[in-house]
Design an enzyme around this catalytic site. Structure first.
Site, PDB file in Angstrom:
ATOM      1  N   ASP A   1       0.844  -1.201   0.000  1.00 52.56           N
ATOM      2  CA  ASP A   1       0.000   0.000   0.000  1.00 52.56           C
ATOM      3  C   ASP A   1       0.878   1.250   0.000  1.00 52.56           C
ATOM      4  O   ASP A   1       1.750   1.408   0.862  1.00 52.56           O
ATOM      5  CB  ASP A   1      -0.900   0.028   1.252  1.00 52.56           C
ATOM      6  CG  ASP A   1      -1.984  -1.051   1.208  1.00 52.56           C
ATOM      7  OD1 ASP A   1      -2.110  -1.738   0.174  1.00 52.56           O
ATOM      8  OD2 ASP A   1      -2.695  -1.176   2.215  1.00 52.56           O
TER       9      ASP A   1
ATOM     10  N   GLY B   1      -6.439  -9.924   1.281  1.00 49.23           N
ATOM     11  CA  GLY B   1      -6.109 -11.276   1.736  1.00 49.23           C
ATOM     12  C   GLY B   1      -5.080 -11.243   2.857  1.00 49.23           C
ATOM     13  O   GLY B   1      -5.262 -11.852   3.920  1.00 49.23           O
TER      14      GLY B   1
ATOM     15  N   GLY C   1     -20.498   0.006   8.650  1.00 51.61           N
ATOM     16  CA  GLY C   1     -19.584   1.092   9.011  1.00 51.61           C
ATOM     17  C   GLY C   1     -19.738   1.459  10.475  1.00 51.61           C
ATOM     18  O   GLY C   1     -19.768   0.586  11.346  1.00 51.61           O
TER      19      GLY C   1
ATOM     20  N   ALA D   1      -8.219  -1.160   6.140  1.00 48.59           N
ATOM     21  CA  ALA D   1      -8.121  -2.516   6.724  1.00 48.59           C
ATOM     22  C   ALA D   1      -9.081  -2.769   7.885  1.00 48.59           C
ATOM     23  O   ALA D   1      -9.038  -3.849   8.488  1.00 48.59           O
ATOM     24  CB  ALA D   1      -6.688  -2.856   7.153  1.00 48.59           C
ATOM     25  N   ALA D   2      -9.960  -1.826   8.191  1.00 49.46           N
ATOM     26  CA  ALA D   2     -10.903  -2.068   9.297  1.00 49.46           C
ATOM     27  C   ALA D   2     -11.829  -3.242   8.957  1.00 49.46           C
ATOM     28  O   ALA D   2     -12.057  -4.128   9.782  1.00 49.46           O
ATOM     29  CB  ALA D   2     -11.718  -0.816   9.585  1.00 49.46           C
ATOM     30  N   GLY D   3     -12.325  -3.255   7.713  1.00 51.77           N
ATOM     31  CA  GLY D   3     -13.192  -4.360   7.282  1.00 51.77           C
ATOM     32  C   GLY D   3     -12.423  -5.685   7.293  1.00 51.77           C
ATOM     33  O   GLY D   3     -12.974  -6.725   7.661  1.00 51.77           O
ATOM     34  N   ASP D   4     -11.157  -5.635   6.910  1.00 50.71           N
ATOM     35  CA  ASP D   4     -10.338  -6.861   6.905  1.00 50.71           C
ATOM     36  C   ASP D   4     -10.094  -7.351   8.331  1.00 50.71           C
ATOM     37  O   ASP D   4     -10.096  -8.564   8.586  1.00 50.71           O
ATOM     38  CB  ASP D   4      -8.991  -6.594   6.215  1.00 50.71           C
ATOM     39  CG  ASP D   4      -9.175  -6.169   4.770  1.00 50.71           C
ATOM     40  OD1 ASP D   4     -10.156  -6.620   4.137  1.00 50.71           O
ATOM     41  OD2 ASP D   4      -8.351  -5.377   4.276  1.00 50.71           O
TER      42      ASP D   4
ATOM     43  N   GLY E   1      -2.458   2.830   8.607  1.00 54.52           N
ATOM     44  CA  GLY E   1      -1.895   1.706   7.871  1.00 54.52           C
ATOM     45  C   GLY E   1      -2.823   0.511   7.823  1.00 54.52           C
ATOM     46  O   GLY E   1      -3.955   0.550   8.311  1.00 54.52           O
TER      47      GLY E   1
HETATM   48  O1  RIB Z   1      -9.026  -3.456   2.524  1.00 51.96           O
HETATM   49  C1  RIB Z   1      -7.885  -2.644   2.500  1.00 51.96           C
HETATM   50  C2  RIB Z   1      -6.924  -3.113   1.453  1.00 51.96           C
HETATM   51  O2  RIB Z   1      -7.533  -2.955   0.192  1.00 51.96           O
HETATM   52  C3  RIB Z   1      -5.647  -2.338   1.394  1.00 51.96           C
HETATM   53  O3  RIB Z   1      -4.656  -2.848   2.242  1.00 51.96           O
HETATM   54  C4  RIB Z   1      -5.295  -2.385  -0.086  1.00 51.96           C
HETATM   55  O4  RIB Z   1      -4.180  -3.157  -0.375  1.00 51.96           O
HETATM   56  C5  RIB Z   1      -6.523  -2.902  -0.791  1.00 51.96           C
HETATM   57  O5  RIB Z   1      -6.350  -4.164  -1.230  1.00 51.96           O
END
Ligand code: RIB
Length: 307
Positions: free
Chosen positions: A13, A41, A222, A249-252, A287
């Site tokens: 990123d 991922g 959200g 990356a909050a959703g991840d 980040g």
């Molecule tokens: O969900 C966030 C991610 O989406 C970021 O880290 C970016 O790489 C995109 O894939």
């Protein structure tokens, strides 16, 4: 304990903050540029590993500096990278992220992420997967490979979790291979035609996902939390109010934390609450992988030991 297997993207990123988004032909000055390992991922795998799950990454990077850094980052967070391969032809995926007024916009160059084929994932799952393991994937790799991998995982008896982001069409066969779909509001609208806001529209969207064949679905809303259906009950989990530094990356983090709780055999409602805490803390830092909390950070912030 069961394990988590993630087939998905690894992106470096490149992120910059700005007050307004540049228009066509316009150049604006931003600030706070930094590079850090991300990719949906990779982020989801890191979240699962940081939160105690035995986690494998199935992915591909380029033979380049970003690829090496990506692998080092994952390994540093405890993700098993045995199945992270190197492309001979493509460079590591890159995401250009603009952070603007508490939100972000992302432009992707998938590179090596798109090289992995469904049969590659199938071979790994056949060797590694055990019934009850969680398999999760997103839509940042080849759509065909993602669809095939879900069908394979389901065939091997794994619990399949699909985060169709960025949103693309899902075939009926793929829906039927999904045990748990996790979508945000935009993805939900794209897939069902229903923008989920209040309980009634969320319920309609959840029913639509069931009708299309998904075992279950969670809609993330959200700052308003998340919603799902467990049996006959609608489960609504509120979000936490935290300082919004960077939503990347909050959703991840939500999805990785959810997987880590699922492999521990927790109830869906508890898994969702735990995932909400992980996502909330992710927003308080800048980040992607670096901003996802460890278990002890969740314990300290929310002052409790349990989920
Ligand atoms: O969900 C966030 C991610 O989406 C970021 O880290 C970016 O790489 C995109 O894939």
């Amino acid at each position: 304990m069961k394990k988590v297997m993630v087939f998905g993207s690894l992106n470096m990123d490149l992120t910059i903050e700005c007050d307004t988004i540049p228009q066509a032909g316009e150049t604006l000055e931003g600030r706070g540029f930094f590079t850090n390992p991300g990719g949906k991922g990779g982020n989801q795998a890191v979240a699962a590993a940081k939160l105690g799950a035995h986690t494998y990454m199935i992915a591909r990077v380029g033979k380049d500096l970003f690829g090496r850094q990506m692998r080092e980052s994952l390994e540093g967070y405890g993700v098993d990278c045995t199945y992270v391969s190197e492309s001979q032809h493509k460079s590591t995926g890159v995401a250009i992220i603009t952070r603007c007024q508490g939100d972000n916009r992302i432009l992707l160059s998938p590179g090596a992420n798109h090289e992995i084929k469904g049969q590659d994932v199938d071979a790994i799952l056949k060797k590694l997967g055990e019934p009850g393991d969680v398999f999760m994937t997103q839509y940042e790799c080849s759509a065909a490979a993602v669809a095939e991998s879900l069908v394979s995982a389901k065939r091997y008896g794994l619990f399949t979790l699909f985060n169709p982001a960025p949103a693309k069409v899902i075939s009926p066969e793929t829906y039927r291979a999904v045990d748990l779909l996790v979508v945000n509001q935009t993805e939900c609208e794209f897939l069902t035609g229903i923008y989920p806001e209040e309980k009634e529209s969320c319920q309609r969207a959840l029913s639509r996902f069931s009708a299309m064949g998904a075992g279950n679905a969670i809609i993330t809303l959200g700052s308003r939390g998340s919603i799902s259906r467990v049996g006959e009950e609608i489960v609504e989990i509120s979000s936490y109010s935290v300082p919004n530094v960077d939503t990347t990356a909050a959703g991840d983090a939500y999805i990785g934390a959810l997987a880590s709780a699922l492999v521990k055999g927790e109830k869906m409602e508890d898994c969702m609450r735990y995932a909400t805490k992980a996502a909330a803390l992710t927003i308080t830092k800048q980040g992607a992988q670096i901003s996802i909390p460890y278990q002890n950070e969740i314990d300290i912030y929310f002052k409790e030991e349990s989920l």
